[in-house]
Design a protein around this motif. Structure first.
Motif, mmCIF file in Angstrom:
data_model
loop_
_atom_site.group_PDB
_atom_site.id
_atom_site.type_symbol
_atom_site.label_atom_id
_atom_site.label_comp_id
_atom_site.label_asym_id
_atom_site.label_seq_id
_atom_site.Cartn_x
_atom_site.Cartn_y
_atom_site.Cartn_z
ATOM 1 N N GLY A 24 35.746 3.508 -26.123
ATOM 2 C CA GLY A 24 34.287 3.491 -26.112
ATOM 3 C C GLY A 24 33.867 4.961 -25.349
ATOM 4 N N GLY A 25 34.779 5.737 -25.345
ATOM 5 C CA GLY A 25 34.157 7.078 -24.678
ATOM 6 C C GLY A 25 33.621 7.905 -25.842
ATOM 7 N N SER A 26 32.936 9.137 -25.376
ATOM 8 C CA SER A 26 32.271 10.012 -26.161
ATOM 9 C C SER A 26 33.406 11.186 -26.710
ATOM 10 N N ARG A 27 34.239 11.520 -25.875
ATOM 11 C CA ARG A 27 35.035 12.547 -26.323
ATOM 12 C C ARG A 27 36.555 12.565 -25.685
ATOM 13 N N ARG A 28 37.696 13.157 -25.991
ATOM 14 C CA ARG A 28 38.707 13.685 -25.044
ATOM 15 C C ARG A 28 38.870 14.991 -25.261
ATOM 16 N N TYR A 29 39.192 15.569 -24.104
ATOM 17 C CA TYR A 29 39.639 16.953 -24.318
ATOM 18 C C TYR A 29 41.013 17.257 -23.618
ATOM 19 N N ASP A 30 41.746 18.222 -23.946
ATOM 20 C CA ASP A 30 43.087 18.523 -23.316
ATOM 21 C C ASP A 30 43.127 19.740 -22.654
ATOM 22 N N LYS A 31 43.874 19.837 -21.763
ATOM 23 C CA LYS A 31 44.206 21.400 -21.103
ATOM 24 C C LYS A 31 45.653 21.413 -21.277
ATOM 25 N N LEU A 32 45.902 22.574 -22.102
ATOM 26 C CA LEU A 32 47.165 22.981 -22.394
ATOM 27 C C LEU A 32 47.800 24.043 -21.414
ATOM 28 N N LEU A 33 49.122 24.358 -21.325
ATOM 29 C CA LEU A 33 49.544 25.152 -20.496
ATOM 30 C C LEU A 33 49.185 26.609 -20.574
ATOM 31 N N GLY A 34 49.024 26.977 -22.090
ATOM 32 C CA GLY A 34 48.303 28.317 -22.444
ATOM 33 C C GLY A 34 46.773 28.480 -21.998
ATOM 34 N N ASP A 35 46.126 27.510 -21.713
ATOM 35 C CA ASP A 35 44.779 27.655 -21.157
ATOM 36 C C ASP A 35 44.807 27.946 -19.636
ATOM 37 N N LEU A 36 45.967 27.676 -18.910
ATOM 38 C CA LEU A 36 45.871 27.787 -17.285
ATOM 39 C C LEU A 36 46.595 29.113 -16.815
ATOM 40 N N GLU A 37 46.337 30.281 -17.546
ATOM 41 C CA GLU A 37 46.804 31.659 -17.110
ATOM 42 C C GLU A 37 45.748 31.996 -15.951
ATOM 43 N N GLY A 54 56.146 26.376 -24.141
ATOM 44 C CA GLY A 54 54.926 26.800 -25.158
ATOM 45 C C GLY A 54 53.888 26.694 -24.596
ATOM 46 N N ALA A 55 52.970 27.441 -25.400
ATOM 47 C CA ALA A 55 51.548 27.231 -24.801
ATOM 48 C C ALA A 55 50.992 26.172 -25.059
ATOM 49 N N ASP A 56 51.397 25.244 -26.062
ATOM 50 C CA ASP A 56 50.548 23.971 -26.243
ATOM 51 C C ASP A 56 50.907 23.051 -25.614
ATOM 52 N N ALA A 57 52.030 22.983 -24.612
ATOM 53 C CA ALA A 57 52.442 21.887 -23.514
ATOM 54 C C ALA A 57 51.025 21.359 -23.107
ATOM 55 N N LEU A 58 50.837 19.885 -23.137
ATOM 56 C CA LEU A 58 49.953 19.212 -22.456
ATOM 57 C C LEU A 58 50.091 19.379 -21.108
ATOM 58 N N MET A 59 48.977 19.470 -20.263
ATOM 59 C CA MET A 59 48.925 19.677 -18.767
ATOM 60 C C MET A 59 48.197 18.589 -18.190
ATOM 61 N N TYR A 60 46.796 18.457 -18.856
ATOM 62 C CA TYR A 60 46.011 17.430 -18.334
ATOM 63 C C TYR A 60 44.922 17.043 -19.329
ATOM 64 N N TYR A 61 44.348 15.919 -19.461
ATOM 65 C CA TYR A 61 43.415 15.482 -20.674
ATOM 66 C C TYR A 61 42.430 14.634 -19.856
ATOM 67 N N THR A 78 38.030 9.371 -17.372
ATOM 68 C CA THR A 78 39.200 9.306 -16.645
ATOM 69 C C THR A 78 39.900 10.615 -16.682
ATOM 70 N N SER A 79 40.540 11.114 -15.723
ATOM 71 C CA SER A 79 41.365 12.362 -15.820
ATOM 72 C C SER A 79 42.956 11.810 -15.620
ATOM 73 N N THR A 80 43.751 12.539 -16.612
ATOM 74 C CA THR A 80 45.026 12.253 -16.312
ATOM 75 C C THR A 80 45.866 13.697 -16.190
ATOM 76 N N LEU A 81 46.546 13.780 -15.246
ATOM 77 C CA LEU A 81 47.056 15.132 -14.584
ATOM 78 C C LEU A 81 48.669 14.893 -14.785
ATOM 79 N N LEU A 82 49.215 15.319 -15.776
ATOM 80 C CA LEU A 82 50.805 15.221 -15.796
ATOM 81 C C LEU A 82 51.658 15.901 -14.826
ATOM 82 N N PRO A 83 52.799 15.233 -14.249
ATOM 83 C CA PRO A 83 53.499 15.764 -13.054
ATOM 84 C C PRO A 83 54.004 17.115 -13.130
ATOM 85 N N GLY A 84 54.484 17.718 -12.052
ATOM 86 C CA GLY A 84 55.347 19.002 -12.321
ATOM 87 C C GLY A 84 55.041 19.915 -11.167
#
Ligand SMILES: O=P(O)(O)OC[C@H]1O[C@H](O)[C@H](O)[C@@H](O)[C@@H]1O
Ligand SMILES: [Fe+2]
Length: 203
Positions: A24-37, A54-61, A78-84
């Motif tokens: 029902g939301g308007s959008r989803r966006y992903d933050k990847l490892l390569g974005d977090l320099e 790899g730079a495309d590893a999903l970190m949060y969305y 909602t924000s989902t932050l993967l562990p690590g």
């Protein structure tokens, strides 16, 4: 001639799952490892993780829903932050101050184990631990970021004013937030961040 008629949006039903899936939301966006320099203090650990995953590893969305950008509307999502960890630092979001800095935000933990890390320009710092059922009402003027200190995805439901916006530069320019959330072997602890040089308005 009266005032122009306001735009009246249609209510939207959202389905929100404890694992962070939202329909029902308007959008989803992903933050990847390569974005977090530059986000994590241990650059060697960041580079090693980049080489490994790899730079495309999903970190949060983030999923969100908004009717309009006006000051009276809410954004809900909602924000989902993967562990690590990266070095000794737990996975975290970039963090920000709202571009309109007095705008507040609610975060309600749906699942996982996290910390909301908070700083003010005038020198205060807080770390609020969140587990399912716990929430934090973040007042305006607080820089905020989510940190996942558990082994599972850390999922929050959030809501804030639609016109708030995000200022990311304030943290980057300061060399990070005032403190970092690191592992001490069997749990998390908050330690001073040696790369922090003060927020622009306090330098
Ligand atoms: O924007 P970041 O600091 O990367 O954090 C990711 C997201 O976290 C929260 O869920 C906020 O409500 C979002 O507006 C934000 O975009
Ligand atoms: Fe925010």
């Amino acid at each position: 001639m009266g005032d122009p008629q306001p735009t009246i949006d249609q209510p939207v039903r959202l389905e929100i799952d404890p694992n962070g899936e939202m329909t029902g939301g308007s959008r989803r966006y992903d933050k990847l490892l390569g974005d977090l320099e530059g986000l994590y203090r241990d650059e060697d650990a960041y580079r090693a993780l980049l080489a490994e995953r790899g730079a495309d590893a999903l970190m949060y969305y983030v999923y969100d829903q908004r009717y309009q950008e006006g000051p009276g509307a809410l954004i809900v999502g909602t924000s989902t932050l993967l562990p690590g960890t990266v070095g000794d630092e737990y996975a975290m979001t970039r963090g920000h101050l709202h571009a309109i800095s007095d705008r507040a935000e609610l975060y309600y933990c749906l699942s996982g184990h996290g910390v909301m890390l908070l700083d003010t320009i005038d020198g205060r710092s807080e770390a609020v631990e969140l587990t399912p059922g716990a929430a934090v009402n973040v007042p305006g003027e607080w820089i905020h970021r989510s940190v996942n200190v558990g082994d599972e995805p850390f999922v929050t439901l959030f809501s804030y004013a639609a016109d708030a916006g995000q200022d990311y530069g304030i943290i980057a320019d300061a060399g990070g937030m005032r403190t970092r959330i690191v592992t001490d072997g069997d749990g998390w602890k908050q330690v001073p961040n040696p790369t922090h040089v003060g927020y622009a308005r306090e330098r």
